[in-house]
Design an enzyme around this catalytic site. Structure first.
Site, PDB file in Angstrom:
ATOM      1  N   ASP A 132       0.876  -1.180   0.000  1.00  0.00           N
ATOM      2  CA  ASP A 132       0.000   0.000   0.000  1.00  0.00           C
ATOM      3  C   ASP A 132       0.914   1.231   0.000  1.00  0.00           C
ATOM      4  O   ASP A 132       2.128   1.111   0.204  1.00  0.00           O
ATOM      5  CB  ASP A 132      -0.891  -0.001   1.260  1.00  0.00           C
ATOM      6  CG  ASP A 132      -1.829   1.194   1.295  1.00  0.00           C
ATOM      7  OD1 ASP A 132      -2.369   1.571   0.236  1.00  0.00           O
ATOM      8  OD2 ASP A 132      -2.029   1.784   2.385  1.00  0.00           O
ATOM      9  N   SER A 133       0.307   2.389  -0.190  1.00  0.00           N
ATOM     10  CA  SER A 133       1.082   3.624  -0.121  1.00  0.00           C
ATOM     11  C   SER A 133       1.541   3.912   1.307  1.00  0.00           C
ATOM     12  O   SER A 133       2.462   4.689   1.510  1.00  0.00           O
ATOM     13  CB  SER A 133       0.216   4.789  -0.594  1.00  0.00           C
ATOM     14  OG  SER A 133      -0.923   4.895   0.240  1.00  0.00           O
TER      15      SER A 133
ATOM     16  N   CYS B  99      -4.317  -1.717  -1.751  1.00  0.00           N
ATOM     17  CA  CYS B  99      -4.511  -0.287  -1.991  1.00  0.00           C
ATOM     18  C   CYS B  99      -5.576  -0.169  -3.077  1.00  0.00           C
ATOM     19  O   CYS B  99      -5.403  -0.725  -4.180  1.00  0.00           O
ATOM     20  CB  CYS B  99      -3.191   0.314  -2.457  1.00  0.00           C
ATOM     21  SG  CYS B  99      -3.338   2.007  -3.036  1.00  0.00           S
TER      22      CYS B  99
ATOM     23  N   CYS C 262     -11.053   2.635   0.559  1.00  0.00           N
ATOM     24  CA  CYS C 262      -9.641   2.984   0.736  1.00  0.00           C
ATOM     25  C   CYS C 262      -9.208   2.189   1.958  1.00  0.00           C
ATOM     26  O   CYS C 262      -9.909   2.189   2.981  1.00  0.00           O
ATOM     27  CB  CYS C 262      -9.481   4.483   0.991  1.00  0.00           C
ATOM     28  SG  CYS C 262      -7.806   4.947   1.507  1.00  0.00           S
TER      29      CYS C 262
ATOM     30  N   HIS D 239      -7.135   2.712   4.133  1.00  0.00           N
ATOM     31  CA  HIS D 239      -6.888   3.508   5.340  1.00  0.00           C
ATOM     32  C   HIS D 239      -8.186   3.703   6.147  1.00  0.00           C
ATOM     33  O   HIS D 239      -8.125   3.955   7.353  1.00  0.00           O
ATOM     34  CB  HIS D 239      -6.361   4.904   4.977  1.00  0.00           C
ATOM     35  CG  HIS D 239      -4.903   4.940   4.615  1.00  0.00           C
ATOM     36  ND1 HIS D 239      -4.414   4.456   3.434  1.00  0.00           N
ATOM     37  CD2 HIS D 239      -3.832   5.444   5.297  1.00  0.00           C
ATOM     38  CE1 HIS D 239      -3.095   4.656   3.391  1.00  0.00           C
ATOM     39  NE2 HIS D 239      -2.728   5.253   4.508  1.00  0.00           N
TER      40      HIS D 239
HETATM   41  N1  DGL Z   1      -4.796   3.092   1.100  1.00  0.00           N
HETATM   42  C1  DGL Z   1      -4.835   3.450  -0.253  1.00  0.00           C
HETATM   43  C2  DGL Z   1      -6.128   3.133  -0.931  1.00  0.00           C
HETATM   44  O1  DGL Z   1      -6.731   2.157  -0.557  1.00  0.00           O
HETATM   45  C3  DGL Z   1      -4.107   4.655  -0.718  1.00  0.00           C
HETATM   46  C4  DGL Z   1      -4.420   5.978  -0.153  1.00  0.00           C
HETATM   47  C5  DGL Z   1      -3.530   7.062  -0.731  1.00  0.00           C
HETATM   48  O2  DGL Z   1      -2.309   6.859  -0.732  1.00  0.00           O
HETATM   49  O3  DGL Z   1      -4.048   8.068  -1.193  1.00  0.00           O
HETATM   50  O4  DGL Z   1      -6.544   3.803  -1.844  1.00  0.00           O
END
Ligand code: DGL
Length: 284
Positions: A15-16, A78, A185, A187
């Protein structure tokens, strides 16, 4: 060059930032005896505000890196990378590759009673229409909203802050009547408390983690039985201390954290020779 660690039946996850740890937790619950190699590209977070071709390049470099570690499968934990880069990664990877969009769609389809669902995600994920198309193909009515500030709050360990409540209220304010909200997302499950309070208790919050883990286990199966817990190795391109802090705040995530230079993820096509003639005078 990073030394190849000794791994047993490992799965790569990336992931990022820390968001993919929510998927890693579900994978580990199902497959505790596997090793996992997690890559958090925290030097380049957020992906959600970057042009799709840039995210494609980042994801390609990470896929090569993790496959070189000898993983048996790769989970793109991600949504942004899954939305814009998955088909290319499937071709690139010599091992099975899973994204998180289809599992999120399946979770929403299982959960909704009225057929009216919402999806929240990064700007890139929502702009790609990846969730909207798939949910509508299943006959569901979809409301979609980009929430670009939420990733920063999570990365800073501020998921339970008054600022988080304020922003979530703002992003959800235009929603119609929905009974299910997809956290599009990885996160966002870390904001579950505040999202549930703002969405109301009648709205079911779903994310991709469990269905993704279900699918990975169904394909790869469990390694031969052993009594040793699998290990987790985290590669982090940004500040390892910040990653460790947020991972600790999330709870239950441990393992070795190894700093990783971005040059290790550079893809051959990403290295362009410098054209001196094209440089503006102030760089001379
Ligand atoms: N957690 C990521 C997602 O599911 C990336 C969030 C990001 O880096 O903007 O999209």
């Amino acid at each position: 060059m990073t030394v190849k660690p000794a791994l047993r039946h490992a799965i790569g996850v990336f992931d990022s930032g820390v968001g993919g740890l929510t998927v890693l937790q579900a994978l580990r619950r199902r497959m505790p005896h596997r090793d996992f190699v997690y890559l958090g590209d925290t030097a380049r977070v957020p992906y959600g505000r970057k042009p799709p071709e840039m995210v494609v390049e980042f994801a390609g470099g990470i896929t090569r890196f993790l496959c070189n570690m000898g993983v048996e499968g790769l989970v793109v934990a991600c949504n942004t990378a899954s939305a814009v880069a998955l088909p290319g990664l499937v071709e690139l990877g010599p091992v099975p590759v899973w994204g998180v969009i289809d599992p999120g769609v399946e979770a929403a389809t299982r959960a909704t009673r009225t057929g009216s669902v919402g999806v929240i995600g990064t700007k890139a994920t929502i702009a790609s229409g990846a969730y909207q198309r798939r949910l509508e193909q299943r006959g569901l009515c979809v409301w979609a909203q980009a929430c670009p500030m939420l990733v920063h709050l999570v990365e800073e360990g501020l998921a339970e802050s008054p600022e988080a409540a304020l922003l979530v209220r703002h992003y959800l304010s235009g929603r119609p009547r929905i009974d299910t909200l997809v956290l599009g997302c990885t996160h966002y499950p870390l904001l579950r408390g505040v999202l549930q309070r703002e969405a109301g208790k009648d709205v079911t919050l779903v994310d991709s983690a469990e269905v993704t883990a279900e699918r990975v286990e169904a394909t790869l199966g469990s390694p031969p039985r052993c009594f040793v817990q699998g290990r987790v190795l985290h590669f982090v391109t940004g500040d390892p201390m910040a990653f460790a802090h947020t991972a600790r705040v999330m709870g239950g995530v441990n393992g070795e954290i190894v700093p990783l230079a971005l040059s290790e993820l550079a893809t051959p096509s990403a290295v362009h020779p410098v054209d001196r003639r094209a440089q503006p005078a102030w760089q001379e």
